[in-house]
Design an enzyme around this catalytic site. Structure first.
Site: not given
Ligand code: UD1
Ligand code: MG
Length: 454
Positions: A12, A17, A172, A229, A351, A425
Site C-alpha cells: 500500500a 522515492r 530485518n 525503494n 521481413y 518485373r
Molecule cells: C521496514 C521495516 C524495517 C525493515 C525494512 C525492510 C518496519 C517498521 N520497518 O522499513 O525494519 O528493515 O522494512 O525493507 O516495519 N506499507 C504499507 N502501508 C504502510 C506502510 C508500509 O503497505 O502504511 C508497505 C510498503 O508498501 C512496503 C512495506 O510495507 O512494501 C514496507 O514499508 P516501508 O515504508 O518501505 O518500510 P521501511 O521503512 O523500509
Molecule cells: Mg522499504
C-alpha cells in the site's frame, strides 16, 4: 495435518522515492510486475490464502497480483500509518483463523519459498514470532535485529537506534511469521510512540516477549531480501534476478558464452543443449527448443523456436512467431506472427509478417511480405519447396504454391500456382553503345560550361 497459512502482502506504500507515476510494486523485474514475483514466491511456500494490502493504484496492483496459481483477496489500507497498521487492514482474513500468518512485502521481489518455508518450520517448532533477517555490509535504512543470549529481543528502526545498535549488520527483511492464534492480540497492541509516529509491525517482537511468547529469527541470503525503494535499487534487483535465473538455466543444460550479456524474462524456457551467444534479449513468452542456436544480438519475444533451429545473428522474432524444427532465420531478419515450417530458410535482410512459409522453402535476401495496406493486415501463404528470389515484395493477401519460383526483384500481387515461375518485373533489355553515348554527351556538356580562361 498440514498447517494452514495466510500470507499478507503489504503493497500500500506511496513509493515516494521511486519518483514514479505508478506504485513501485507495478514496476517490472524481468518483464513481470514486482508484486507478481512476490505472489509466485508465497504460492510456492504452501500458502493457503493471499491477502493483498493495497493503497496507491489499488486496481492496477490487484490486477498485477492475480495469477493462476493461487487466489488473492485484497484489502484497502486507506491511510498510510505504518507497517503494523497495514497488516491490520487484513484483520478480517486473520480473524478467520490460520495456523501461520506470513507477513511479507510487495517490494521484495527476489524472495523465494526457501526462507519462507524455513520460517514456517520454526513456527511449527514452537516459536510465536519468527523474523527473517539477513546479513549486510550496508545496513543503513533497515531495522536492526537485537539479539541477546541467542534470543531476538527487539527490532530497532534506524531512526530510533543508538549508535551501537546502528553498527549491527543483522537486519530485518520485513518478512515475518506470526502464530495465527495470537496474531490479532499482538497486532492490536502495537502503538505509534516512536520517531516516525508510525505503527511499526516490528514492535510485535517485544510485545510477544512481554506476553511470554517465544521469538526467534532465521537468516536469508541478502540478495533475496533486497527491498526496492529507488530506481537504482530496481536496477540492482533486476541484475540479481538475471544472475540467479541465468545460473539456473545453465545448470539445466543450456550453454551461454557470455551469460552476463543475456537478458531473460520471468517466463523464458530454454531446452537442453541450446546455445545462446552473447547479447541476446528474451522478451516475455519465449520457448526455445533443445539444441537451438541463438546467435549474437538477437531479440526474441512471444516466439516458439523448436529444436535444431538457428536464429541470428541480429535477428528479431516478434510475437506469434513459430520456427519449426531445423528452420533458419539469419541476420537482419524480422519475423512476426508467422509459422515457418521445418527446414525453411530465411537467411538475410527480410521481413516476414502474418505469413506461413512451407517446409524446405527458401526465402531470398531482401524479401518483404507487404502485410499492411494502411488499415488492415493481410496474410501471405507460401507453400513447400518454394523459392522466393531476392528482393521480392509479396503483396498480401497472396498465396504462392508448392515448388513455385518467384523471380528476383518481383512484386507479386496475384496467386502463383504450384510449380509455376512468376515474374513480377520488367525483363532486362540491353541498349548497345548507349552507355558510351551518354558519357560522351556529359563530358561535352562539362567542357562547354567550364568558365573561360581557366
Ligand atoms: C521496514 C521495516 C524495517 C525493515 C525494512 C525492510 C518496519 C517498521 N520497518 O522499513 O525494519 O528493515 O522494512 O525493507 O516495519 N506499507 C504499507 N502501508 C504502510 C506502510 C508500509 O503497505 O502504511 C508497505 C510498503 O508498501 C512496503 C512495506 O510495507 O512494501 C514496507 O514499508 P516501508 O515504508 O518501505 O518500510 P521501511 O521503512 O523500509
Ligand atoms: Mg522499504
Amino acid at each position: 495435518m498440514e498447517r494452514t497459512c495466510l500470507a499478507i502482502i503489504l503493497a500500500a506504500g506511496d513509493s515516494t522515492r521511486m519518483r514514479s507515476s505508478k506504485s513501485k510494486v507495478l514496476h517490472e523485474i524481468a518483464g513481470r510486475a514486482m508484486i507478481g514475483h512476490v505472489v509466485e514466491a508465497v504460492a510456492l511456500a504452501g500458502v493457503s490464502t493471499v491477502a493483498l494490502v493495497v493503497g496507491r493504484d489499488a486496481d492496477a496492483v490487484r490486477k498485477a497480483a492475480a495469477t493462476a496459481n493461487i487466489g488473492v483477496e485484497s484489502y484497502l489500507q486507506k491511510e498510510r500509518l505504518g507497517t503494523g497498521h497495514a497488516v491490520l487492514a487484513a484483520r478480517e482474513a486473520i480473524a478467520r483463523g490460520y495456523d501461520d500468518i506470513l507477513v511479507t512485502y510487495g517490494d521484495v521481489p527476489l524472495q523465494t519459498a526457501g526462507p519462507l518455508t524455513a520460517a514456517r518450520s520454526a513456527l511449527a517448532d514452537g516459536s510465536d514470532v519468527v523474523v527473517i533477517g539477513f546479513h549486510t555490509e550496508k545496513p543503513t535504512g533497515y531495522g536492526r535485529l537485537i539479539v541477546k543470549d541467542g534470543e531476538l529481543i527487539a527490532i530497532r528502526e534506524e531512526k530510533d537506534a543508538t549508535d551501537a545498535e546502528r553498527a549491527l549488520k543483522w537486519c530485518n527483511s520485513g518478512l515475518m511469521l506470526i502464530n495465527g492464534k495470537k496474531a490479532l492480540d499482538y497486532l492490536t497492541r502495537i502503538g505509534n510512540a516512536n520517531a516516525k509516529r508510525e505503527y511499526y509491525l516490528t514492535d510485535v517482537v517485544e510485545i510477544a516477549r512481554s506476553l511470554g511468547g517465544k521469538v526467534t529469527a532465521v537468516d536469508a541470503p541478502e540478495a533475496e531480501m533486497a527491498g526496492c525503494n529507488t530506481r537504482a535499487e530496481l536496477a540492482l534487483i533486476e541484475r540479481f534476478w538475471q544472475e540467479r535465473r541465468r545460473h539456473e538455466i545453465m545448470l539445466s543444460g543450456v550453454t551461454m558464452i557470455a551469460p552476463e550479456t543475456v537478458f531473460l524474462s520471468f517466463d523464458t524456457i530454454i531446452g537442453q543443449d541450446a546455445l545462446i551467444e552473447p547479447n541476446v534479449v528474451f522478451g516475455p513468452g519465449v520457448v526455445i527448443g533443445p539444441r537451438a542456436v541463438i546467435h549474437a544480438f538477437s531479440h526474441i519475444e512471444g516466439a516458439r523456436v523448436e529444436e535444431n533451429t538457428s536464429v541470428g545473428p541480429f535477428a528479431r522474432l516478434r510475437p506469434g512467431t513459430v520456427l519449426n524444427e531445423g528452420s533458419r532465420v539469419g541476420n537482419f531478419c524480422e519475423i512476426k506472427n508467422a509459422d515457418i515450417a521445418a527446414g525453411a530458410k530465411i537467411n538475410h535482410l527480410t521481413y516476414i509478417g502474418d505469413a506461413e512459409v512451407g517446409r524446405q522453402t527458401n526465402i531470398g535476401a531482401g524479401t518483404i511480405t507487404c502485410n499492411y495496406d494502411g488499415v488492415n493486415k493481410h496474410k501471405t501463404v507460401i507453400g513447400e519447396n518454394a523459392f522466393i528470389g531476392s528482393n521480392s515484395s509479396l503483396v498480401a493477401p497472396v498465396t504462392i504454391g508448392n515448388g513455385a519460383y518467384v523471380a528476383s526483384g518481383s512484386v507479386i500481387t496475384d496467386h502463383v500456382p504450384d510449380e509455376a515461375l512468376a515474374f513480377g518485373r520488367a525483363r532486362q533489355e540491353n541498349k548497345l553503345e548507349r552507355a558510351r553515348q551518354i558519357r560522351e554527351r556529359a563530358l561535352a556538356f562539362k567542357a562547354s560550361s567550364a568558365p573561360k580562361g581557366t
